[in-house]
Motif scaffolding. Sequence first.
Motif, PDB file in Angstrom:
ATOM      1  N   ALA A 128       0.835  -1.201   0.000  1.00 22.05           N
ATOM      2  CA  ALA A 128       0.000   0.000   0.000  1.00 22.05           C
ATOM      3  C   ALA A 128       0.872   1.254   0.000  1.00 22.05           C
ATOM      4  CB  ALA A 128      -0.927  -0.002   1.214  1.00 22.05           C
ATOM      5  N   TRP A 129       1.941   1.257   0.808  1.00 19.13           N
ATOM      6  CA  TRP A 129       2.841   2.413   0.858  1.00 19.13           C
ATOM      7  C   TRP A 129       3.530   2.639  -0.489  1.00 19.13           C
ATOM      8  CZ3 TRP A 129       3.956   6.615   3.515  1.00 19.13           C
ATOM      9  CH2 TRP A 129       5.139   7.282   3.214  1.00 19.13           C
ATOM     10  N   GLU A 130       4.028   1.564  -1.092  1.00 20.82           N
ATOM     11  CA  GLU A 130       4.724   1.682  -2.367  1.00 20.82           C
ATOM     12  C   GLU A 130       3.780   2.173  -3.462  1.00 20.82           C
ATOM     13  OE1 GLU A 130       7.724   1.637  -5.178  1.00 20.82           O
ATOM     14  OE2 GLU A 130       7.878   1.509  -3.001  1.00 20.82           O
ATOM     15  N   TYR A 131       2.556   1.671  -3.422  1.00 19.07           N
ATOM     16  CA  TYR A 131       1.580   2.068  -4.439  1.00 19.07           C
ATOM     17  C   TYR A 131       1.149   3.519  -4.239  1.00 19.07           C
ATOM     18  CZ  TYR A 131      -2.729   2.147  -7.125  1.00 19.07           C
ATOM     19  OH  TYR A 131      -3.713   2.477  -8.011  1.00 19.07           O
ATOM     20  N   CYS A 132       0.842   3.888  -2.980  1.00 19.79           N
ATOM     21  CA  CYS A 132       0.341   5.241  -2.725  1.00 19.79           C
ATOM     22  C   CYS A 132       0.407   5.521  -1.229  1.00 19.79           C
ATOM     23  CB  CYS A 132      -1.092   5.346  -3.224  1.00 19.79           C
ATOM     24  SG  CYS A 132      -1.903   6.900  -2.817  1.00 19.79           S
ATOM     25  N   PRO A 133       1.294   6.425  -0.778  1.00 19.10           N
ATOM     26  CA  PRO A 133       1.377   6.746   0.651  1.00 19.10           C
ATOM     27  C   PRO A 133       0.036   7.184   1.249  1.00 19.10           C
ATOM     28  CG  PRO A 133       3.284   7.604  -0.483  1.00 19.10           C
ATOM     29  CD  PRO A 133       2.333   7.108  -1.549  1.00 19.10           C
ATOM     30  N   ARG A 134      -0.798   7.854   0.462  1.00 16.16           N
ATOM     31  CA  ARG A 134      -2.123   8.252   0.964  1.00 16.16           C
ATOM     32  C   ARG A 134      -2.975   7.011   1.234  1.00 16.16           C
ATOM     33  NH1 ARG A 134      -7.207   9.346  -1.094  1.00 16.16           N
ATOM     34  NH2 ARG A 134      -8.347  10.933   0.073  1.00 16.16           N
ATOM     35  N   ARG A 135      -2.903   6.043   0.321  1.00 17.07           N
ATOM     36  CA  ARG A 135      -3.647   4.792   0.511  1.00 17.07           C
ATOM     37  C   ARG A 135      -3.178   4.096   1.790  1.00 17.07           C
ATOM     38  NH1 ARG A 135      -3.474  -0.399  -3.555  1.00 17.07           N
ATOM     39  NH2 ARG A 135      -4.269  -1.886  -2.056  1.00 17.07           N
ATOM     40  N   PHE A 136      -1.864   4.070   1.997  1.00 15.55           N
ATOM     41  CA  PHE A 136      -1.323   3.477   3.221  1.00 15.55           C
ATOM     42  C   PHE A 136      -1.930   4.147   4.446  1.00 15.55           C
ATOM     43  CE2 PHE A 136       1.704   4.030   6.684  1.00 15.55           C
ATOM     44  CZ  PHE A 136       1.952   2.722   7.036  1.00 15.55           C
ATOM     45  N   PHE A 137      -1.966   5.478   4.451  1.00 15.68           N
ATOM     46  CA  PHE A 137      -2.517   6.208   5.591  1.00 15.68           C
ATOM     47  C   PHE A 137      -3.988   5.850   5.813  1.00 15.68           C
ATOM     48  CE2 PHE A 137      -4.818   9.887   7.290  1.00 15.68           C
ATOM     49  CZ  PHE A 137      -4.167  10.026   8.507  1.00 15.68           C
ATOM     50  N   LEU A 138      -4.762   5.837   4.733  1.00 15.63           N
ATOM     51  CA  LEU A 138      -6.185   5.512   4.866  1.00 15.63           C
ATOM     52  C   LEU A 138      -6.400   4.099   5.394  1.00 15.63           C
ATOM     53  CD1 LEU A 138      -7.509   7.067   1.537  1.00 15.63           C
ATOM     54  CD2 LEU A 138      -7.875   7.950   3.859  1.00 15.63           C
ATOM     55  N   GLU A 139      -5.609   3.146   4.883  1.00 16.02           N
ATOM     56  CA  GLU A 139      -5.791   1.754   5.288  1.00 16.02           C
ATOM     57  C   GLU A 139      -5.202   1.465   6.659  1.00 16.02           C
ATOM     58  OE1 GLU A 139      -4.282  -0.756   2.193  1.00 16.02           O
ATOM     59  OE2 GLU A 139      -5.951  -0.316   0.846  1.00 16.02           O
ATOM     60  N   TYR A 140      -3.969   1.859   6.891  1.00 20.31           N
ATOM     61  CA  TYR A 140      -3.271   1.474   8.117  1.00 20.31           C
ATOM     62  C   TYR A 140      -3.648   2.366   9.298  1.00 20.31           C
ATOM     63  CZ  TYR A 140       0.486   0.004  11.230  1.00 20.31           C
ATOM     64  OH  TYR A 140       1.199  -0.478  12.296  1.00 20.31           O
ATOM     65  N   GLN A 141      -3.618   3.654   9.094  1.00 21.92           N
ATOM     66  CA  GLN A 141      -3.897   4.574  10.195  1.00 21.92           C
ATOM     67  C   GLN A 141      -5.390   4.704  10.488  1.00 21.92           C
ATOM     68  OE1 GLN A 141      -1.673   5.988  12.235  1.00 21.92           O
ATOM     69  NE2 GLN A 141      -0.023   4.982  11.155  1.00 21.92           N
ATOM     70  N   LEU A 142      -6.209   4.794   9.444  1.00 13.85           N
ATOM     71  CA  LEU A 142      -7.637   5.024   9.636  1.00 13.85           C
ATOM     72  C   LEU A 142      -8.472   3.750   9.548  1.00 13.85           C
ATOM     73  CD1 LEU A 142      -8.098   8.334   7.606  1.00 13.85           C
ATOM     74  CD2 LEU A 142      -7.526   8.038  10.027  1.00 13.85           C
ATOM     75  N   GLY A 143      -7.869   2.663   9.055  1.00 11.62           N
ATOM     76  CA  GLY A 143      -8.593   1.396   8.964  1.00 11.62           C
ATOM     77  C   GLY A 143      -9.655   1.370   7.877  1.00 11.62           C
ATOM     78  N   GLU A 144      -9.546   2.266   6.901  1.00  6.36           N
ATOM     79  CA  GLU A 144     -10.520   2.318   5.818  1.00  6.36           C
ATOM     80  C   GLU A 144     -10.052   1.432   4.671  1.00  6.36           C
ATOM     81  OE1 GLU A 144     -11.249   6.341   4.655  1.00  6.36           O
ATOM     82  OE2 GLU A 144     -11.688   6.974   6.702  1.00  6.36           O
ATOM     83  N   MET A 145     -10.727   0.321   4.492  1.00  2.00           N
ATOM     84  CA  MET A 145     -10.381  -0.600   3.406  1.00  2.00           C
ATOM     85  C   MET A 145     -11.670  -0.970   2.689  1.00  2.00           C
ATOM     86  SD  MET A 145      -7.668  -3.110   5.215  1.00  2.00           S
ATOM     87  CE  MET A 145      -6.418  -3.332   3.994  1.00  2.00           C
ATOM     88  N   ALA A 146     -11.747  -0.604   1.433  1.00  5.19           N
ATOM     89  CA  ALA A 146     -12.931  -0.927   0.644  1.00  5.19           C
ATOM     90  C   ALA A 146     -12.508  -1.781  -0.547  1.00  5.19           C
ATOM     91  CB  ALA A 146     -13.596   0.356   0.163  1.00  5.19           C
TER      92      ALA A 146
END
Length: 100
Positions: free
Chosen positions: A14-32
């Motif tokens: 997720a981080w390699e693909y998009c740091p924003r995506r990493f933040f949404l998934e890892y920090q906020l727990g938003e996974m769709a």
Amino acid sequence: MNEQDYLPLAYLNAWEYCPRRFFLEYQLGEMADNEHIILGRHLHRNIDREGESQEGDTIVYRQQWVWSDRLLINGVIDAVEEREGELIPLEYKKGRMARH
């Protein structure tokens, strides 16, 4: 250190693909789920079986738990190839790797 202090390997992608995506998934727990994730799961189903096989001089161990105490990461990877005493981690992804 306990296991909760380690970053799950899946988040490295997720981080390699998009740091924003990493933040949404890892920090906020938003996974769709989206069409790419659903198709990826479908294509991945054949690799998700544990076990080992031999292909010529190479032994392939599927679904292997790996970790690094130095990097504080852990998780299950798709496979590890053993060839001439060398271990090579493998992770299968849909699409092509970005060129940075």
